[in-house]
Every structure is written in structure tokens, then in C-alpha cells.
Design a protein around this motif. Structure first.
Motif, short mmCIF file in Angstrom:
data_model
loop_
_atom_site.label_atom_id
_atom_site.label_comp_id
_atom_site.label_asym_id
_atom_site.label_seq_id
_atom_site.Cartn_x
_atom_site.Cartn_y
_atom_site.Cartn_z
N SER A 66 -30.92 -6.97 6.68
CA SER A 66 -30.08 -7.98 6.01
C SER A 66 -29.08 -7.32 5.05
CB SER A 66 -30.96 -8.99 5.24
OG SER A 66 -31.85 -9.66 6.11
N MET A 67 -28.45 -6.22 5.52
CA MET A 67 -27.50 -5.50 4.67
C MET A 67 -26.10 -5.46 5.28
SD MET A 67 -29.65 -2.32 3.06
CE MET A 67 -30.06 -1.61 4.67
N LEU A 68 -25.81 -6.34 6.24
CA LEU A 68 -24.45 -6.41 6.77
C LEU A 68 -23.49 -6.86 5.67
CD1 LEU A 68 -25.07 -8.03 10.28
CD2 LEU A 68 -24.49 -5.65 9.80
N ASN A 69 -22.24 -6.42 5.78
CA ASN A 69 -21.20 -6.75 4.79
C ASN A 69 -21.59 -6.28 3.40
OD1 ASN A 69 -19.53 -8.29 6.71
ND2 ASN A 69 -21.20 -9.77 6.65
N SER A 70 -22.19 -5.08 3.33
CA SER A 70 -22.58 -4.49 2.06
C SER A 70 -22.09 -3.04 2.01
CB SER A 70 -24.09 -4.54 1.90
OG SER A 70 -24.50 -3.79 0.76
N LEU A 71 -21.77 -2.58 0.81
CA LEU A 71 -21.30 -1.20 0.64
C LEU A 71 -22.46 -0.20 0.68
CD1 LEU A 71 -18.65 -1.60 -2.21
CD2 LEU A 71 -18.25 -1.48 0.25
N VAL A 72 -23.68 -0.67 0.47
CA VAL A 72 -24.83 0.24 0.40
C VAL A 72 -25.05 0.98 1.73
CG1 VAL A 72 -27.31 0.41 0.04
CG2 VAL A 72 -25.93 -1.07 -1.44
N PRO A 73 -25.16 0.29 2.87
CA PRO A 73 -25.37 1.04 4.12
C PRO A 73 -24.18 1.91 4.49
CG PRO A 73 -25.00 -1.28 4.58
CD PRO A 73 -25.20 -1.16 3.11
N LEU A 74 -22.96 1.47 4.18
CA LEU A 74 -21.79 2.31 4.46
C LEU A 74 -21.87 3.62 3.68
CD1 LEU A 74 -18.78 -0.21 4.49
CD2 LEU A 74 -19.80 0.98 6.43
N THR A 75 -22.22 3.52 2.40
CA THR A 75 -22.34 4.73 1.58
C THR A 75 -23.43 5.65 2.13
OG1 THR A 75 -21.64 3.48 -0.38
CG2 THR A 75 -22.74 5.58 -0.74
N ALA A 76 -24.56 5.08 2.51
CA ALA A 76 -25.68 5.87 3.01
C ALA A 76 -25.32 6.59 4.31
CB ALA A 76 -26.90 4.98 3.21
N PHE A 77 -24.72 5.88 5.24
CA PHE A 77 -24.41 6.50 6.53
C PHE A 77 -23.22 7.46 6.43
CE2 PHE A 77 -26.77 2.76 8.18
CZ PHE A 77 -27.72 3.46 8.90
#
Length: 277
Positions: A133-144
Motif C-alpha cells: 500500500s505504498m503506491l504514489n509515495s516517495l518512500v519506495p521511489l527513494t528506496a529503489f
């Protein structure tokens, strides 16, 4: 005499030709951004703007959520580079200084991770982020983004750490420093060229990343970044080339500024890190 003159001339001619080939697309992008629409759609190429205009830049910056895209890109890119450098400093020190079972396998694994195309894992990454449930979030983008640039950062910094004589670290520890203090006061300042080169590479990689943000961020103005913003100037009626070139110029400015300030450190860092260790 003729052979000697030819031997000195052809490298310079080759360098000039390569320079023109590499610089011309950049020049055409910036010049088109300042051309009136009539010059852009003219059947004959207009090499120099007949009348400089800033209309295309106003169109680009007035686009919906422009400053949100700028903030998202800077946030994700800077955090990814910062976290990757912190982790890579510890990892590169361990690979360069310590001898443990499986060390060679670790290095080979990092090389393979660097060579693997991330695009083949987009579907798997999407499923992981969706289930969390982390779509449209900056957190997964930063992690990947951090994971994308981490292998190169570790491999490059490993060469720099290996190039620093162990005697400097041992001398600091004899003088009363702990291993952590010796690393912070002696080794870390000597790693500045490596940190510059790896941070530049990481910044460019994360700044230009498009497939991941396209898949993980569907809501306009949410967690979308500038690469997606560039695609907004392509409509069903065609391309707004003036606004596209102006947007591309704005998108390239941070990279150019970063390169101008760090080019000497980055070039020496990439060269040294490639041959040491």
C-alpha cells in the motif's frame, strides 16, 4: 616530419569532431527553447534564434504541479544519494580492509547487480509496492533509487579505501583514536574525490529515472517527478516542441551545474577508483 605532424594532428581533429557530435544536441535543445514557434516549425533549419523568446519557458513552468515535481525530484534524488553513500562507506570499508569468507563472492555479486537492467524487475517491484500500500509515495521511489546506485557506489569507494595506506589508520589508532575515529578523521577526508564521483553518478541516475516513477506513481502531483513532467507536453494534437525543449533545458540545468562544480573531482575519482583495489 609529416608522420610526426599527422600523429599530433589526428587526435586533435578526432577530439574536435567528437566534441561537436556530443555538444550539438545540447546546443539544439537550448537554442530551440528560445526560438519563436515560427522558427521551430520552419521547413528549413534555423540555426540561431531570429528573435529570442521566453514564452516556452513560461509555458513549461506554468504547467500543473510543476513545483511539486521539482520538489519530489530533489527530495527523492538527494535522499537516495545520501543513504547510498552512508551505506556504501561502511560496505566499501569492509570489502577493502577486512578479510572474510565469501568476500570475493560479495564483489562479484555487486558487479552483477550493477550490470543487471532494472527494467526487468519493474513488475516485481510494482507488486511489492502495491501489496505494501505504498503506491504514489516517495518512500519506495527513494528506496529503489538507492538500491539502483548502491552497487556502483560500493565498488568505486572500495577502490579508494584500498588506496589509502593502512599505516595512516594504524598511526591514528596508536595516537589514541578508535577505529571509528580514525576512519572519520583520517580516511574519510581522503575519500573526497570518490565521494564526489559516486554522488554525481548517483544523482544523474536517480534524476533521470523514468520507468519506476511511471509505474509506481499514477496520480498527477502526488509522487511524480520531473521525467514524467516532460512527457506532459506530448498531447493528442502533437508535440509542443518549444515547451518540450524549454522543459528539457530546465531539467538538464541541475545536472550541468553539478558537473561544472564537481567535474575535476569526479574525473579524478572515477579514474582512481577504477584502477585501485
Amino acid at each position: 616530419m609529416k608522420r610526426s605532424l599527422f600523429g599530433r594532428l589526428w587526435p586533435n581533429v578526432t577530439a574536435v569532431v567528437l566534441f561537436i557530435v556530443c555538444v550539438f544536441p545540447v546546443y539544439w535543445m537550448f537554442s530551440t527553447a528560445f526560438k519563436p514557434t515560427g522558427d521551430i516549425i520552419s521547413e528549413t533549419p534555423v540555426w540561431f534564434p531570429t528573435d529570442v523568446t521566453f514564452e516556452h519557458f513560461r509555458t513549461a513552468t506554468d504547467a500543473d504541479h510543476f513545483w511539486t515535481y521539482v520538489r519530489n525530484s530533489l527530495t527523492v534524488t538527494c535522499l537516495a544519494v545520501l543513504f547510498s553513500l552512508i551505506i556504501a562507506l561502511a560496505g566499501s570499508f569492509a570489502l577493502a580492509r577486512m578479510r572474510f569468507k565469501g568476500r570475493r563472492g560479495f564483489v562479484i555479486g555487486f558487479m552483477l547487480a550493477q550490470m543487471a537492467p532494472w527494467e526487468v524487475m519493474v513488475i516485481a517491484i510494482y507488486m511489492i509496492v502495491r501489496d505494501g500500500s505504498m503506491l504514489n509515495s516517495l518512500v519506495p521511489l527513494t528506496a529503489f533509487y538507492m538500491m539502483m546506485i548502491l552497487p556502483f557506489t560500493i565498488l568505486t569507494l572500495r577502490g579508494f579505501v584500498a588506496a589509502v595506506p593502512k599505516e595512516l589508520e594504524e598511526s591514528a589508532m596508536v595516537d589514541g583514536c578508535t577505529r571509528a575515529q580514525a576512519f572519520r578523521r583520517v580516511i574519510l577526508p581522503l575519500l573526497a574525490p570518490g565521494l564526489m564521483s559516486t554522488s554525481m553518478f548517483g544523482f544523474i541516475t536517480a534524476w533521470n529515472e523514468f520507468p519506476l516513477v511511471l509505474v509506481l506513481s499514477k496520480e498527477a502531483g502526488g509522487a511524480q517527478t520531473l521525467p514524467l513532467w516532460l512527457s506532459s507536453f506530448q498531447t493528442q494534437f502533437g508535440n509542443d516542441w518549444g515547451a518540450t525543449m524549454a522543459a528539457s533545458s530546465l531539467f538538464a540545468v541541475p545536472i550541468l551545474i553539478l558537473f561544472v562544480f564537481l567535474q575535476r573531482k569526479a574525473v579524478s575519482g572515477l579514474t582512481a577508483g577504477a584502477v585501485k583495489g
